[in-house]
Structures are given as structure tokens and as C-alpha cells.
Design an enzyme around this catalytic site. Structure first.
Site, short mmCIF file in Angstrom:
data_model
loop_
_atom_site.label_atom_id
_atom_site.label_comp_id
_atom_site.label_asym_id
_atom_site.label_seq_id
_atom_site.Cartn_x
_atom_site.Cartn_y
_atom_site.Cartn_z
N ARG A 1 -10.14 -22.12 -13.88
CA ARG A 1 -10.73 -20.80 -14.17
C ARG A 1 -11.57 -20.32 -13.01
NH1 ARG A 1 -14.84 -21.25 -18.13
NH2 ARG A 1 -15.29 -19.27 -17.14
N ARG B 1 -24.79 -17.90 -26.23
CA ARG B 1 -24.50 -16.75 -25.39
C ARG B 1 -24.44 -15.42 -26.15
NH1 ARG B 1 -20.79 -18.93 -20.56
NH2 ARG B 1 -22.03 -17.37 -19.49
N LYS C 1 -16.19 -15.60 -7.90
CA LYS C 1 -15.59 -15.33 -9.22
C LYS C 1 -16.44 -14.37 -10.04
CE LYS C 1 -16.31 -18.28 -12.77
NZ LYS C 1 -16.73 -17.68 -14.04
N ASN C 2 -17.74 -14.64 -10.13
CA ASN C 2 -18.57 -13.85 -11.02
C ASN C 2 -18.75 -12.41 -10.54
OD1 ASN C 2 -18.73 -15.96 -12.76
ND2 ASN C 2 -20.85 -16.52 -12.29
N ASP D 1 -25.34 -22.99 -12.77
CA ASP D 1 -23.93 -23.33 -12.50
C ASP D 1 -23.79 -24.49 -11.51
OD1 ASP D 1 -23.11 -21.43 -14.27
OD2 ASP D 1 -22.54 -19.94 -12.78
N CYS E 1 -19.87 -20.54 -26.49
CA CYS E 1 -18.96 -21.43 -25.79
C CYS E 1 -19.64 -22.79 -25.73
CB CYS E 1 -18.59 -20.89 -24.42
SG CYS E 1 -19.96 -20.92 -23.28
C1 UD1 Z 1 -23.55 -15.28 -16.00
C2 UD1 Z 1 -22.50 -16.04 -15.22
C3 UD1 Z 1 -22.58 -17.53 -15.51
C4 UD1 Z 1 -23.99 -18.04 -15.27
C5 UD1 Z 1 -25.01 -17.20 -16.02
C6 UD1 Z 1 -26.46 -17.58 -15.71
C7 UD1 Z 1 -20.72 -14.37 -15.06
C8 UD1 Z 1 -19.34 -13.99 -15.45
N1 UD1 Z 1 -21.19 -15.52 -15.60
O1 UD1 Z 1 -23.27 -15.45 -17.39
O2 UD1 Z 1 -21.67 -18.20 -14.64
O3 UD1 Z 1 -24.07 -19.38 -15.73
O4 UD1 Z 1 -24.84 -15.81 -15.69
O5 UD1 Z 1 -26.69 -17.48 -14.35
O6 UD1 Z 1 -21.36 -13.72 -14.28
N2 UD1 Z 1 -29.30 -14.30 -23.21
C9 UD1 Z 1 -29.98 -13.88 -24.35
N3 UD1 Z 1 -29.66 -12.67 -24.89
C10 UD1 Z 1 -28.69 -11.87 -24.36
C11 UD1 Z 1 -28.01 -12.29 -23.21
C12 UD1 Z 1 -28.34 -13.51 -22.65
O7 UD1 Z 1 -30.85 -14.60 -24.86
O8 UD1 Z 1 -28.47 -10.81 -24.91
C13 UD1 Z 1 -29.62 -15.61 -22.63
C14 UD1 Z 1 -28.44 -16.57 -22.68
O9 UD1 Z 1 -28.33 -17.20 -23.92
C15 UD1 Z 1 -28.78 -17.54 -21.57
C16 UD1 Z 1 -29.48 -16.66 -20.54
O10 UD1 Z 1 -29.89 -15.47 -21.24
O11 UD1 Z 1 -29.68 -18.49 -22.05
C17 UD1 Z 1 -28.63 -16.27 -19.36
O12 UD1 Z 1 -27.47 -15.60 -19.81
P1 UD1 Z 1 -26.76 -14.45 -18.97
O13 UD1 Z 1 -27.54 -14.19 -17.72
O14 UD1 Z 1 -26.47 -13.32 -19.88
O15 UD1 Z 1 -25.39 -15.18 -18.56
P2 UD1 Z 1 -23.97 -14.49 -18.46
O16 UD1 Z 1 -24.08 -13.12 -17.92
O17 UD1 Z 1 -23.23 -14.70 -19.73
#
Ligand code: UD1
Length: 433
Positions: free
Chosen positions: A412, A134, A35-36, A320, A129
């Protein structure tokens, strides 16, 4: 006169899974495409006018949602079996609608390729969420480093590339945290920028490497994906490609856990074992036997003992699979300590597992899970995608029937989970209650 008692209620029937516990599983389960990966590869279709064919696409409501968002931007999509063709030759919009973006966080990915291709993008903030806030700070910081002017007003991120040609310029970006979404957004933006971009402290998740694979198949130049430093040389244009999505490591992990929690033997395929290193090692530590055969993994489980785990960015244990693994450890002998270190609010499944008789205590983001000899079926709700999967797993091991709600989350991200489990001996019925 209206008889109020016979007036039909306005509340819609809620779909649920009735999971009858206590059955052993046996046989072989097929893992769908990731999915991701699939979601971000779909967004990469915005980078070219040519046709992109993605194979091994999972059947998920998130994939349909992403196709709808791309459709609103002028991208044509056509699904045939597990293939999806996308063509962004008619890209006409730089601003996906709020209601669609709000329902699918991954749609924020579009900001990178939109900006690279059109020089302008207006994308609503995806918002938080259930599992945490996030933020998209890193995405925005990186786009600015590539020359975009970015402002956030009234909940919308507006980005524009100033100057003639409206092309982004390569640059050096150091991410404060290895965000998967930020890394992917910036890779797509950099693929059509002028010059070279280096992303330091990049996410090393397999889905990042899969995106690099697609960009290379489209004529892009990307090195180092899967390591903390990724180098992208921007191209004037990218072309179409035919590309196969990697197997879903999180679905594979969930299926391995289904075997472990029912103390069964099951073959799960196809998988890329290196994508599951931390998960395989924790399952082995818990007492499972796992044998790779080049395409899949055969897991056998008899007794399960407690193990400690802490979620980390890849190659650490994936957040996850934290909730699904907790279901298993709720049935282990001994006490496990589970720490969620990625998302600040990802222990909501604890209360639901407690309803099923699990002995779990939490302190901050740590759960102390004392294994019990038998879970008992109960009505439970999955508050997010992986929590819903954790409830299904717990139901497989519980005494009696577990009624799992929250299927809008499950659907989803899991392609026919109940069908796959039923084919190897589970008894799961979907109905409306
Ligand atoms: C992706 C995955 C999700 C998975 C996550 C972590 C997809 C569609 N989703 O989500 O299933 O759980 O990676 O492996 O690929 N953060 C910050 N600042 C930012 C961005 C992120 O502090 O600007 C933090 C977030 O709050 C979180 C951590 O970094 O604590 C990881 O987030 P991130 O790797 O960005 O997750 P997603 O890409 O949203």
C-alpha cells in the site's frame, strides 16, 4: 471417488518476503513521491473541470485504489511513468461506493472537494483500523462551520449545502486536535467556498503544505500552511495545474533506518531535510552520522545506543516511523523507552519483534526496548503498513532468514521496497508460501 488428500486446498498462497539478514548495505537509494501527499492531491482533482498533472507519483496499491474511487465518481485518470493525469470534467457522482472507501481510508478526503464542487456528498464512514479508532469528528465539525448540513446515518456521512447556488461559505474553524486529514479536507472545501476560511490548530505536516502548494498552482489563495493557522480565500473556480509531489519523508526515514540497523553507509535521495528534522536528530542521538548534500542525506552507522522517543504531530517524531525505529532500537546497546502518543493501538509489532528475539516490555502505550546483540530470523507478520516495514528492517539485521507476511499492507505504501534494498546489497526474495 474423490481422494480428499489430493483435493487442492481453497486457501490462496500467501505472498511473503524472505529477508536474509546480516548483509551490509552500500550505495544510493532513490526516494519516491510521498504517498500521503499523492493521495490528497489526487482528491484535489475533484475541485476543477480542467486537467491536473501530478508528477513524481509513487507506484503503490493505495494510489491505484484512489484512482479507482475517483473513477467511480466520473474522474478520468491516465498514468504514464511516474506522472498521473486526472480530469474531473465528467464528475457525475457524489457518492463513492462503500467497498472502495472501506478499503482505503484516505478516500474520505473526497467529501471536502465533492461538497465544494457539487454542493452534496455522501461518503461512507471510513471506520477504524488496526492502529486505532480514527474518528472523523473534526472533519464533520469543520464542514458544518462552512455551512454544510451534515448527518451520519447507517454508516454514511451525508452532507449538503442548503440555499441557492449550493456554495459553502468561509468561516473560522478551531480544530480540537491537529488532524492531518481534517485539515486537508477543510482546505479543499474552503478553496471553492464564498469568502475567507481560517483553520486554527491546523496540522503542520509537510503534506498539508504540499496540498497548499497544489491549490495555489490551481489558482487558489492559501496562506500559512505549515503553521498552526491556515487562511484560505475561496475562489469561484480553480484551474488545472502541473505539480510535483514532495519526496516521501516516511520512506526516506525507513531507508535511513535500513542503513542504521545494518550498520552501513548509504545515501538516501531526494529528501527535504526539514521534513525529517526529528528523525535525523534521533538517529544522531543514537550514534549515526548524517551528512546532507543539498539533495540527499548520507548516513553512516557503527554502534547504536538506546534513545527515548515519543510520537507527536509534526514537527515532532512521526508515528509512522515509530515501528521502524523500534526495530533499530531492538538492536541498540541499552534500554530505550518509546511512547506512542498519536494512535491508541500502534504497538502490535512488539509481539512480532519478540518472536525474533527482541527484549521488549510494554505498559499501556509505552514500550521498554532492551537492545539485544543479535535478532534471529523468524516467520513474522506486519499487521499494518509501517509494522510490515519494521519487520523487513528487523529481518535485514537478523541472523538467518525472516519470512515477512502482511505484504498487502507493505505494498500500500512502499514503492518496491525490496527492489530498492536489493539494489544496495540486501537479499530479499518475494515468493508465495
Ligand atoms: C494521517 C496519515 C497517517 C499518519 C497520521 C498521523 C494520510 C493519508 N495518513 O492520517 O499516515 O499516521 O496522519 O500523522 O495522510 N483524531 C481525532 N478526531 C478526528 C480526527 C483525528 O481525535 O476527528 C485523532 C486520531 O484519532 C489520531 C490523531 O487525531 O489519534 C491523528 O489523526 P489524523 O491526523 O487525523 O490522522 P490521519 O489524517 O487519519
Amino acid at each position: 471417488m474423490t481422494n480428499l488428500l489430493s483435493t487442492p486446498t481453497t486457501s490462496a498462497l500467501i505472498p511473503q518476503l524472505d529477508v536474509r539478514g546480516g548483509r551490509r548495505l552500500e550505495g544510493e537509494v532513490k526516494v519516491s513521491g510521498a504517498k500521503n501527499s499523492a493521495l490528497v492531491l489526487m482528491a484535489a482533482s475533484l475541485l476543477t473541470e480542467d486537467r491536473l498533472r501530478l508528477r513524481n507519483m509513487p507506484g503503490l496499491s493505495d494510489i491505484n485504489g484512489m484512482a479507482e474511487i475517483l473513477g467511480a465518481l466520473g474522474v478520468r485518470s491516465e498514468r504514464s511513468g511516474d506522472s498521473l493525469e486526472l480530469q474531473a470534467s465528467g464528475l457525475s457522482q457524489s457518492s463513492p461506493p462503500y467497498d472502495l472507501v472501506n478499503s482505503l481510508r484516505a478516500s474520505f478526503f473526497c467529501i471536502g472537494p465533492l461538497l465544494a464542487r457539487l454542493g452534496v456528498a455522501r461518503v461512507p464512514l471510513p471506520g477504524g483500523c488496526k492502529i486505532g479508532a480514527r474518528p472523523v469528528v473534526e472533519h464533520v465539525k469543520g464542514l458544518k462551520a462552512l455551512g454544510a448540513q451534515v448527518s451520519i446515518e447507517h454508516g454514511v456521512v451525508s452532507a449538503v449545502v442548503p440555499g441557492r447556488g449550493h456554495r459553502l461559505t468561509g468561516g473560522r474553524i478551531h480544530l480540537d486536535c491537529p488532524s492531518v486529514g481534517a485539515t486537508e479536507t477543510l482546505m479543499m472545501a474552503a478553496a471553492l467556498a464564498d469568502g475567507e476560511t481560517i483553520i486554527d490548530n491546523a496540522a503542520q505536516e509537510p503534506e498539508v503544505a504540499d496540498l497548499a502548494g497544489l491549490l495555489i498552482a490551481m489558482g487558489g489563495k492559501v496562506r500559512g500552511a505549515g503553521t498552526p493557522t491556515i487562511t484560505i480565500v475561496g475562489m469561484p473556480r480553480l484551474h488545472g495545474a502541473d505539480y510535483q509531489v514532495i519526496p516521501d519523508r516516511i520512506e526516506a526515514g525507513t531507508l535511513l533506518l535500513a542503513a542504521a540497523i545494518t550498520r552501513s553507509t548509504l545515501r538516501v535521495a531526494p529528501v527535504i531535510p526539514e521534513h525529517l528534522g526529528a528523525v535525523i536528530s534521533k538517529l544522531e542521538e543514537a550514534g549515526c552520522r548524517i551528512v546532507p548534500d543539498g539533495v540527499g542525506l548520507t548516513i553512516s552507522a557503527e554502534t547504536i545506543r538506546a534513545v527515548d522517543l515519543r510520537t507527536q504531530p509534526f514537527p515532532g517524531f512521526p508515528t509512522d516511523l515509530q515501528a521502524p525505529f523500534m526495530s533499530l532500537l531492538a538492536t541498540a546497546s541499552g534500554t530505550s523507552v518509546i511512547t506512542e502518543a498519536i494512535f491508541e493501538n500502534r504497538l502490535q509489532h512488539v509481539a512480532e519483534l519478540q518472536r525474533m528475539g527482541a527484549a521488549i516490555r510494554t505498559q499501556g502505550n509505552t514500550a521498554f526496548v532492551e537492545g539485544v546483540s543479535q535478532l534471529s530470523g523468524a516467520p513474522v507478520t506486519g499487521s499494518d503498513l509501517r509494522a510490515a516495514a519494521a519487520m523487513v528492517l528487523a529481518g535485514l539485521a537478523a541472523d538467518g532468514t525472516t519470512q515477512v507476511q502482511g505484504l498487502q499492507h507493505l505494498d500500500r505504501g512502499y514503492d518496491n521496497l525490496e527492489g530498492k534494498l536489493n539494489a544496495v546489497g540486501a537479499s530479499i526474495v518475494r515468493r508465495h508460501a
